[in-house]
Write an enzyme that holds these catalytic residues in place. Sequence first.
Site, mmCIF file in Angstrom:
data_model
loop_
_atom_site.group_PDB
_atom_site.id
_atom_site.type_symbol
_atom_site.label_atom_id
_atom_site.label_comp_id
_atom_site.label_asym_id
_atom_site.label_seq_id
_atom_site.Cartn_x
_atom_site.Cartn_y
_atom_site.Cartn_z
ATOM 1 N N HIS A 75 72.011 36.286 -37.541
ATOM 2 C CA HIS A 75 71.769 36.949 -38.833
ATOM 3 C C HIS A 75 71.988 38.452 -38.695
ATOM 4 C CE1 HIS A 75 69.218 33.842 -41.259
ATOM 5 N NE2 HIS A 75 70.300 33.299 -40.740
ATOM 6 N N TYR A 204 61.295 38.287 -47.057
ATOM 7 C CA TYR A 204 59.857 38.572 -46.955
ATOM 8 C C TYR A 204 59.414 39.151 -48.295
ATOM 9 C CZ TYR A 204 60.431 38.440 -41.815
ATOM 10 O OH TYR A 204 60.690 38.074 -40.512
ATOM 11 N N PRO A 296 52.599 37.092 -37.251
ATOM 12 C CA PRO A 296 54.010 36.670 -37.189
ATOM 13 C C PRO A 296 54.939 37.404 -38.160
ATOM 14 C CG PRO A 296 52.649 34.966 -38.184
ATOM 15 C CD PRO A 296 51.728 36.009 -37.700
ATOM 16 N N LYS A 300 57.582 38.593 -33.833
ATOM 17 C CA LYS A 300 57.523 39.240 -32.527
ATOM 18 C C LYS A 300 56.825 38.444 -31.434
ATOM 19 C CE LYS A 300 59.966 42.461 -33.657
ATOM 20 N NZ LYS A 300 61.328 42.151 -33.194
ATOM 21 N N TYR A 388 62.851 45.402 -35.669
ATOM 22 C CA TYR A 388 63.020 43.963 -35.937
ATOM 23 C C TYR A 388 64.004 43.339 -34.942
ATOM 24 C CZ TYR A 388 63.171 39.703 -38.810
ATOM 25 O OH TYR A 388 63.052 38.405 -39.263
HETATM 26 P P1 FAS Z 1 51.807 29.432 -25.885
HETATM 27 O O1 FAS Z 1 50.460 29.431 -26.577
HETATM 28 O O2 FAS Z 1 53.016 29.049 -26.650
HETATM 29 O O3 FAS Z 1 51.765 28.475 -24.603
HETATM 30 C C1 FAS Z 1 50.628 28.460 -23.761
HETATM 31 C C2 FAS Z 1 50.632 27.122 -23.041
HETATM 32 O O4 FAS Z 1 49.529 27.107 -22.127
HETATM 33 C C3 FAS Z 1 50.429 25.953 -24.003
HETATM 34 O O5 FAS Z 1 51.381 24.952 -23.739
HETATM 35 C C4 FAS Z 1 49.004 25.489 -23.709
HETATM 36 O O6 FAS Z 1 48.837 24.091 -23.868
HETATM 37 C C5 FAS Z 1 48.854 25.875 -22.248
HETATM 38 N N1 FAS Z 1 47.467 26.064 -21.834
HETATM 39 C C6 FAS Z 1 46.459 26.624 -22.538
HETATM 40 N N2 FAS Z 1 45.313 26.586 -21.820
HETATM 41 C C7 FAS Z 1 45.616 25.983 -20.632
HETATM 42 C C8 FAS Z 1 44.861 25.642 -19.474
HETATM 43 N N3 FAS Z 1 43.555 25.900 -19.400
HETATM 44 N N4 FAS Z 1 45.493 25.038 -18.443
HETATM 45 C C9 FAS Z 1 46.827 24.779 -18.513
HETATM 46 N N5 FAS Z 1 47.601 25.063 -19.588
HETATM 47 C C10 FAS Z 1 46.988 25.658 -20.638
HETATM 48 N N6 FAS Z 1 55.550 33.841 -33.190
HETATM 49 C C11 FAS Z 1 56.607 34.259 -33.915
HETATM 50 O O7 FAS Z 1 57.352 35.120 -33.444
HETATM 51 N N7 FAS Z 1 56.846 33.741 -35.171
HETATM 52 C C12 FAS Z 1 56.045 32.764 -35.711
HETATM 53 O O8 FAS Z 1 56.276 32.309 -36.823
HETATM 54 C C13 FAS Z 1 54.951 32.285 -34.979
HETATM 55 N N8 FAS Z 1 54.143 31.274 -35.472
HETATM 56 C C14 FAS Z 1 53.055 30.864 -34.740
HETATM 57 C C15 FAS Z 1 52.199 29.835 -35.201
HETATM 58 C C16 FAS Z 1 51.085 29.430 -34.445
HETATM 59 C C17 FAS Z 1 50.172 28.332 -34.975
HETATM 60 C C18 FAS Z 1 50.815 30.046 -33.208
HETATM 61 C C19 FAS Z 1 49.598 29.642 -32.405
HETATM 62 C C20 FAS Z 1 51.663 31.049 -32.734
HETATM 63 C C21 FAS Z 1 52.798 31.447 -33.484
HETATM 64 N N9 FAS Z 1 53.667 32.431 -33.019
HETATM 65 C C22 FAS Z 1 54.742 32.867 -33.720
HETATM 66 C C23 FAS Z 1 53.460 33.028 -31.756
HETATM 67 C C24 FAS Z 1 53.995 32.082 -30.721
HETATM 68 O O9 FAS Z 1 55.339 31.827 -30.980
HETATM 69 C C25 FAS Z 1 53.709 32.694 -29.386
HETATM 70 O O10 FAS Z 1 54.044 34.064 -29.362
HETATM 71 C C26 FAS Z 1 54.411 31.980 -28.269
HETATM 72 O O11 FAS Z 1 54.112 30.618 -28.352
HETATM 73 C C27 FAS Z 1 53.928 32.596 -26.969
HETATM 74 O O12 FAS Z 1 54.268 31.767 -25.952
HETATM 75 P P2 FAS Z 1 53.283 31.582 -24.690
HETATM 76 O O13 FAS Z 1 52.869 32.917 -24.216
HETATM 77 O O14 FAS Z 1 53.997 30.657 -23.778
HETATM 78 O O15 FAS Z 1 51.967 30.908 -25.272
HETATM 79 C C1 PHB Z 2 59.878 31.354 -38.831
HETATM 80 O O1 PHB Z 2 61.021 30.982 -39.199
HETATM 81 O O2 PHB Z 2 59.016 30.563 -38.395
HETATM 82 C C2 PHB Z 2 59.536 32.820 -38.924
HETATM 83 C C3 PHB Z 2 60.549 33.730 -39.172
HETATM 84 C C4 PHB Z 2 60.227 35.077 -39.254
HETATM 85 C C5 PHB Z 2 58.903 35.485 -39.109
HETATM 86 C C6 PHB Z 2 57.890 34.555 -38.866
HETATM 87 C C7 PHB Z 2 58.209 33.211 -38.779
HETATM 88 O O3 PHB Z 2 58.603 36.803 -39.208
#
Ligand code: FAS
Ligand code: PHB
Length: 393
Positions: A75, A204, A296, A300, A388
């Site tokens: 994009h 947005y 989100p 980032k 961004y």
């Molecule tokens: P993660 O949380 O992805 O991974 C951590 C891992 O550790 C998981 O698999 C978990 O099961 C495991 N774990 C936890 N405790 C443990 C333990 N005691 N023992 C062993 N393993 C354990 N970011 C965006 O940029 N855009 C978004 O739209 C967006 N939407 C999101 C929606 C939700 C519901 C959440 C929670 C996050 C969102 N994020 C978004 C942020 C997300 O993308 C995170 O930044 C990303 O998953 C970070 O990755 P990790 O650091 O690997 O953490």
């Molecule tokens: C998504 O596509 O999940 C998304 C994209 C941009 C954002 C947050 C989430 O800033």
Amino acid sequence: MVELNTTVAIIGAGPSGLLLSQLLANAGIDSVIIERSSKNHVLGRIRAGVLEWGTVETLKDAGVSERCFAEGLPHDGFDLFFNGERHRVDVSHYTGKQVMVYGQTEMTKDLIEQREAEEQSIFWSTPDAQLLDVDGNNPKVSFTNVDGKPVTLNAKIIAGCDGFRGISRQAIPQEKLREFERVYPFGWLGVLVDKPPLHHELIYANHQEGFALASMRSNTRSRYYVQCDNGDIVDDWTIDQFWSALITRLGPELGPKVQTGDPLEMSIAPLRSYVAEPMRYGRLFLAGDSAHIVPPTGAKGLNLAVADVRRLARAIERWKLKGADAALEDYSKEALNRVWKVERFSWYLSTMLHQFPEHSAFEKRMQEAEFSYVKSSEAATKSIAENYVGLPF
Ligand code: FAS
Ligand code: PHB
């Protein structure tokens, strides 16, 4: 008792843990991953959708970018929509770079496939990991394996990649930890639907009823979000109420173009800004959501995790291959320097684009003035664009 040894014990098989393991393996450094959930549970998570170009390049360097380039959508920019006024942020024009729309779910799948192809040791469905002697000379992780046998994993380094609710950050003594947090008075209700996106780029929107985001996963699969109240649960919303809120908030020009349908997934994510300092304690190093959370809005969270992991992998490589402790010493300070700048951008965009229940009339005018300034200023628009697309690593 089963005794195992590795150079790096990685807690968590999300994007941070998997990518760290891949980057280390490419440098000839062994690791073992311990993951609380099952592989299917990890693969079933629907989260981020936009990759900074630096993230794409890191995946390329890691050798796991083939599908991202084949199926991802590059994009050039995105739209800001504020009470019926539209302003495009031309990211490519201001930075010479693009962002890549490619779901975190797909990136995680690519990483798991590559790690398994290289026979990486991953203990799935292992919820009882405990970190021991993290600030001593013999850090280790204890857990129970699938056969019910107690395991002790001796490691030189422990990487806490276990997200916001993991155990790693808890292993840092409270008196050593400085925590910073802002919990927002709203969440995001997200819907994934197999319908073509409303527009070829992301939109947005800040409407007096609340925030909305029109995103996508492909040219046939859309991802939409609407701001919801903090106490909301998914059952408080019907899909028709979701579509109605989204269409209203996107306004009379864009709303009618939304193709609605039955959701593949519907979930609520709370919004918070959070940073834990330092990101290191003894031989324990935090990366990704275990150390920080961003709302989100700026896309980032995932990208910040990748930046941490890229930095940590490089530091471990210098330490292991050149005996350079300095790289490990500098990890936390250097990572936090970038983390705080990304926290700022995510907070800034969230503050501009959401309806805050507690906002006074003055603060509402400040929001309007911020958008009006951005709309009228190349400098302000360029600043949004460079954040961004991703700050330098
Ligand atoms: P993660 O949380 O992805 O991974 C951590 C891992 O550790 C998981 O698999 C978990 O099961 C495991 N774990 C936890 N405790 C443990 C333990 N005691 N023992 C062993 N393993 C354990 N970011 C965006 O940029 N855009 C978004 O739209 C967006 N939407 C999101 C929606 C939700 C519901 C959440 C929670 C996050 C969102 N994020 C978004 C942020 C997300 O993308 C995170 O930044 C990303 O998953 C970070 O990755 P990790 O650091 O690997 O953490
Ligand atoms: C998504 O596509 O999940 C998304 C994209 C941009 C954002 C947050 C989430 O800033």
